[in-house]
Design an enzyme around this catalytic site. Structure first.
Site, PDB file in Angstrom:
ATOM      1  N   ASN A 115      23.196 -68.167  35.050  1.00  0.00           N
ATOM      2  CA  ASN A 115      22.832 -68.415  33.603  1.00  0.00           C
ATOM      3  C   ASN A 115      22.660 -69.823  33.107  1.00  0.00           C
ATOM      4  O   ASN A 115      21.959 -70.155  32.240  1.00  0.00           O
ATOM      5  CB  ASN A 115      23.602 -67.732  32.521  1.00  0.00           C
ATOM      6  CG  ASN A 115      25.100 -68.011  32.376  1.00  0.00           C
ATOM      7  OD1 ASN A 115      25.573 -68.681  33.637  1.00  0.00           O
ATOM      8  ND2 ASN A 115      25.578 -68.008  31.514  1.00  0.00           N
ATOM      9  N   GLU A 174      36.086 -69.231  35.948  1.00  0.00           N
ATOM     10  CA  GLU A 174      35.530 -69.115  34.314  1.00  0.00           C
ATOM     11  C   GLU A 174      34.855 -67.720  34.505  1.00  0.00           C
ATOM     12  O   GLU A 174      33.782 -67.622  35.312  1.00  0.00           O
ATOM     13  CB  GLU A 174      34.722 -70.240  33.950  1.00  0.00           C
ATOM     14  CG  GLU A 174      35.489 -71.497  33.857  1.00  0.00           C
ATOM     15  CD  GLU A 174      36.597 -71.301  32.476  1.00  0.00           C
ATOM     16  OE1 GLU A 174      36.421 -70.267  31.786  1.00  0.00           O
ATOM     17  OE2 GLU A 174      37.474 -72.218  32.755  1.00  0.00           O
ATOM     18  N   CYS A 221      27.968 -67.105  28.301  1.00  0.00           N
ATOM     19  CA  CYS A 221      29.599 -66.511  28.313  1.00  0.00           C
ATOM     20  C   CYS A 221      29.952 -66.564  26.949  1.00  0.00           C
ATOM     21  O   CYS A 221      31.040 -65.942  26.659  1.00  0.00           O
ATOM     22  CB  CYS A 221      30.259 -67.238  29.443  1.00  0.00           C
ATOM     23  SG  CYS A 221      30.057 -68.941  29.389  1.00  0.00           S
ATOM     24  N   GLU A 269      38.070 -76.720  32.643  1.00  0.00           N
ATOM     25  CA  GLU A 269      36.756 -77.498  33.180  1.00  0.00           C
ATOM     26  C   GLU A 269      36.566 -78.484  32.178  1.00  0.00           C
ATOM     27  O   GLU A 269      36.770 -78.443  30.934  1.00  0.00           O
ATOM     28  CB  GLU A 269      35.874 -76.633  33.207  1.00  0.00           C
ATOM     29  CG  GLU A 269      35.909 -75.519  34.497  1.00  0.00           C
ATOM     30  CD  GLU A 269      34.722 -75.091  35.176  1.00  0.00           C
ATOM     31  OE1 GLU A 269      34.156 -75.484  36.030  1.00  0.00           O
ATOM     32  OE2 GLU A 269      34.083 -74.124  34.472  1.00  0.00           O
TER      33      GLU A 269
HETATM   34  P1  NAD Z   1      28.254 -63.019  39.825  1.00  0.00           P
HETATM   35  O1  NAD Z   1      29.749 -62.813  39.653  1.00  0.00           O
HETATM   36  O2  NAD Z   1      27.524 -62.112  40.100  1.00  0.00           O
HETATM   37  O3  NAD Z   1      27.896 -64.447  40.744  1.00  0.00           O
HETATM   38  C1  NAD Z   1      28.373 -65.367  40.363  1.00  0.00           C
HETATM   39  C2  NAD Z   1      28.265 -66.153  41.729  1.00  0.00           C
HETATM   40  O4  NAD Z   1      29.240 -65.807  42.748  1.00  0.00           O
HETATM   41  C3  NAD Z   1      26.813 -66.220  42.248  1.00  0.00           C
HETATM   42  O5  NAD Z   1      26.591 -67.485  43.092  1.00  0.00           O
HETATM   43  C4  NAD Z   1      27.133 -65.356  43.493  1.00  0.00           C
HETATM   44  O6  NAD Z   1      26.222 -65.412  44.524  1.00  0.00           O
HETATM   45  C5  NAD Z   1      28.568 -65.241  44.047  1.00  0.00           C
HETATM   46  N1  NAD Z   1      29.124 -64.182  44.674  1.00  0.00           N
HETATM   47  C6  NAD Z   1      28.854 -62.880  44.416  1.00  0.00           C
HETATM   48  N2  NAD Z   1      29.673 -62.361  45.384  1.00  0.00           N
HETATM   49  C7  NAD Z   1      30.582 -63.232  46.081  1.00  0.00           C
HETATM   50  C8  NAD Z   1      31.614 -62.921  47.069  1.00  0.00           C
HETATM   51  N3  NAD Z   1      31.804 -61.928  47.329  1.00  0.00           N
HETATM   52  N4  NAD Z   1      31.967 -64.290  47.376  1.00  0.00           N
HETATM   53  C9  NAD Z   1      31.858 -65.494  47.040  1.00  0.00           C
HETATM   54  N5  NAD Z   1      30.948 -65.568  46.011  1.00  0.00           N
HETATM   55  C10 NAD Z   1      30.068 -64.553  45.531  1.00  0.00           C
HETATM   56  O7  NAD Z   1      27.876 -63.796  38.216  1.00  0.00           O
HETATM   57  P2  NAD Z   1      26.530 -63.733  37.794  1.00  0.00           P
HETATM   58  O8  NAD Z   1      25.936 -62.567  37.501  1.00  0.00           O
HETATM   59  O9  NAD Z   1      25.922 -64.825  38.587  1.00  0.00           O
HETATM   60  O10 NAD Z   1      26.862 -64.484  36.282  1.00  0.00           O
HETATM   61  C11 NAD Z   1      26.989 -63.983  35.031  1.00  0.00           C
HETATM   62  C12 NAD Z   1      28.502 -64.082  34.795  1.00  0.00           C
HETATM   63  O11 NAD Z   1      28.960 -65.337  34.599  1.00  0.00           O
HETATM   64  C13 NAD Z   1      29.076 -63.289  33.511  1.00  0.00           C
HETATM   65  O12 NAD Z   1      29.877 -62.337  33.391  1.00  0.00           O
HETATM   66  C14 NAD Z   1      29.359 -64.584  32.571  1.00  0.00           C
HETATM   67  O13 NAD Z   1      29.960 -64.459  31.531  1.00  0.00           O
HETATM   68  C15 NAD Z   1      29.975 -65.496  33.569  1.00  0.00           C
HETATM   69  N6  NAD Z   1      29.782 -66.930  33.107  1.00  0.00           N
HETATM   70  C16 NAD Z   1      31.004 -67.396  32.616  1.00  0.00           C
HETATM   71  C17 NAD Z   1      31.151 -68.811  32.281  1.00  0.00           C
HETATM   72  C18 NAD Z   1      32.291 -69.202  31.709  1.00  0.00           C
HETATM   73  O14 NAD Z   1      32.514 -70.484  31.764  1.00  0.00           O
HETATM   74  N7  NAD Z   1      33.392 -68.520  31.337  1.00  0.00           N
HETATM   75  C19 NAD Z   1      29.661 -69.375  32.274  1.00  0.00           C
HETATM   76  C20 NAD Z   1      28.713 -68.795  32.740  1.00  0.00           C
HETATM   77  C21 NAD Z   1      28.730 -67.687  33.146  1.00  0.00           C
END
Ligand code: NAD
Length: 476
Positions: free
Chosen positions: A147, A245, A279, A457
């Site tokens: 995102n 995060e 998020c 962060e």
């Molecule tokens: P996701 O958890 O599907 O993926 C995040 C990352 O993890 C991607 O690069 C993905 O390829 C990787 N990944 C997936 N499976 C993995 C594994 N088994 N081992 C290692 N890496 C793996 O999340 P998304 O759909 O890309 O992002 C949306 C989420 O991110 C939402 O829940 C949102 O709230 C959160 N988010 C949080 C913040 C924050 O700072 N708190 C900021 C932005 C987004």
């Protein structure tokens, strides 16, 4: 074709994925190579070998590299913003602002590289001097979500390098374009080969490979709760330092004494801009009963008037949803909310655009209660619930009744209530009369409860994660 950057070279030829524009499914943004497990291994080896020298690099070397990256990002924000809007779907102004923010983050951490300090402490024993210094961790694995395809990589990569760590960076598979462009700039910044490595691809292959590797000392991850918990368990077995995060279900409290225009701006901006895919989005709007009906009616009218369209169209206020599965998730949650008894006042449907894309009308689910799934689970799209509160104390209790604790906000003209809320809300960030989403780049970012794990962060506080302290005793 866009390759991976490993040990100072562009690597890979097979396993190519297409990056598709969610505003126009006929538009292929580019072709990007997914790294194999062997290539991840090569990236980790390169980072591990580069680290002893890089850990001793001077602050000037680190400043120069990071300042170079920041300067180029700022100079190219219009071009890179267009790339970002094409691959992720946020509007062009939002995307350009994100690239600028990434540039400012690199500039900030360039400066921080010059300001790494420690403590000199008088010993309790005579004739001994005690020093507490900060040292780099080693190889840091960085995993980012789709995102914020350039800002989140920036706020992890810049401090990692500034404090003398080497990096293996895995961007989200859905949006490798902005990450690749950032890596290409970093590749020309003067860093020795192996200090920074880019490995694109699926999390289950690429991310999993380096989380298990004992040469990776620390993992910083932003993404969903489920993935984050899996990574934490895997990394804990190897005693790695972990920073997570995760999601949010951020409350925006609107009191009877709020300035109505300010409150509406905060709600619409916070809930729906960036297509609600933040998020920090205001996904729970908690309104005191005296203005509930008036506020909710006006919110629905203004939300229905938002212009949804192609991210590059100057007229667009809300871009498309990022992909087909996110779109389905948004549709599913609107139905779940209605089935639970919430009233859909506007939106919640797929829309036809001028080009084939994942267009969805922002949805207001009114008369929701805080125990509904739509009020408890992160939807991560332009869907907001509006919950009625009896008074301030009730609103505060509802706001805190969540497993998350990332951002939060209150709209009120009462200094007394605002002051109380700032202290009593169980969230990492809180906003008074400003949207829950949208933060500065030079101060800490992060949450409490289920939203975050580990040190904050951004800002100077980033050093808590990216360094480790050493205590040295000297007798002259
Ligand atoms: P996701 O958890 O599907 O993926 C995040 C990352 O993890 C991607 O690069 C993905 O390829 C990787 N990944 C997936 N499976 C993995 C594994 N088994 N081992 C290692 N890496 C793996 O999340 P998304 O759909 O890309 O992002 C949306 C989420 O991110 C939402 O829940 C949102 O709230 C959160 N988010 C949080 C913040 C924050 O700072 N708190 C900021 C932005 C987004």
């Amino acid at each position: 074709m866009h390759k991976n950057w490993i040990a100072g070279e562009w690597i890979g030829a097979s396993n190519v994925q297409q990056n598709i524009n969610p505003s126009d499914l006929n538009d292929v943004v580019g072709e990007y190579v997914r790294a194999s497990a062997d290539e991840v291994e090569a990236a980790v080896s390169a980072a591990y070998q580069a680290w002893p020298n890089w850990s001793l690099s001077t602050p000037q070397q680190r400043f120069d590299a990071l300042d170079f990256v920041g300067t180029e990002l700022l100079a190219r924000k219009a071009e890179l913003g267009e790339l970002l809007a094409r691959e992720e779907g946020k509007t062009l102004p939002e995307a350009v602002a994100e690239v600028a923010r990434a540039g400012q983050i690199f500039k900030f951490f360039a400066g921080e590289a010059l300001r790494i300090t420690g403590d000199a402490v008088a010993s309790v024993r005579p004739g001994i001097q005690v020093e507490v210094t900060r040292e780099p961790l080693g190889v840091v694995g960085i995993i980012t979500p789709w995102n914020f395809p350039i800002a989140i990589p920036a706020w992890k990569i810049a401090p990692a390098l500034a404090y003398g760590n080497c990096v293996v960076f895995k961007p989200a598979d859905l949006v490798p374009g902005s990450a690749w462009a950032l890596a290409e700039i970093i590749s020309r910044s003067g860093l020795p080969g192996g200090v920074f490595n880019l490995v694109m691809g699926r999390g289950s292959v690429v991310g999993a490979a380096f989380i298990d590797d004992p040469r990776v000392t620390a993992i910083t991850f932003t993404g969903s709760v489920g993935t984050g918990h899996g990574i934490l368990q895997q990394a804990a077995q190897k005693q790695k330092k972990v920073q997570l995060e995760l999601g949010g279900k951020n409350p925006l409290v609107i009191l009877d004494d709020a300035d109505l225009e300010t409150a509406l701006d905060c709600a619409i901006q916070g809930a729906f801009y960036s297509t609600g895919q933040r998020c920090t989005a205001s996904s729970r709007i908690i309104v005191e009963k005296g203005i509930y009906d008036q506020f909710t009616d006006t919110l629905a009218k203004r939300t229905a008037a938002l212009r949804v369209g192609h991210a590059l169209d100057a007229n667009t206020q809300i871009g498309p949803v990022a992909d087909a599965s996110q779109l389905q998730q948004d549709l599913d949650y609107v139905k779940i909310g209605q089935d639970e008894g919430a009233q859909l006042l506007c939106g919640g449907q797929t829309l036809e655009g001028k080009t084939p894309g994942y267009y969805f009308s922002p949805a207001v689910l009114a008369h929701a209660t805080n125990d509904m799934r739509v009020s408890r689970e992160e939807i991560f799209g332009p869907v907001a619930t509006v919950i009625k509160a009896d008074d301030y104390d009730h609103a505060l209790a509802l706001a805190n009744d969540t497993e998350f604790g990332l951002s939060s906000g209150i709209c009120t003209q009462s200094l007394k209530r605002a002051t109380h809320f700032k202290r009593a809300i169980q969230a990492g960030m809180t906003m008074v009369n400003v949207p829950t989403a949208g933060v500065d780049y030079h101060v800490p970012f992060g949450g409490r409860k289920g939203s975050s794990y580990g040190p904050r962060e951004q800002g100077r506080y980033a050093q808590e994660f990216f360094t480790i302290v050493k205590t040295a005793y000297t007798k002259a």
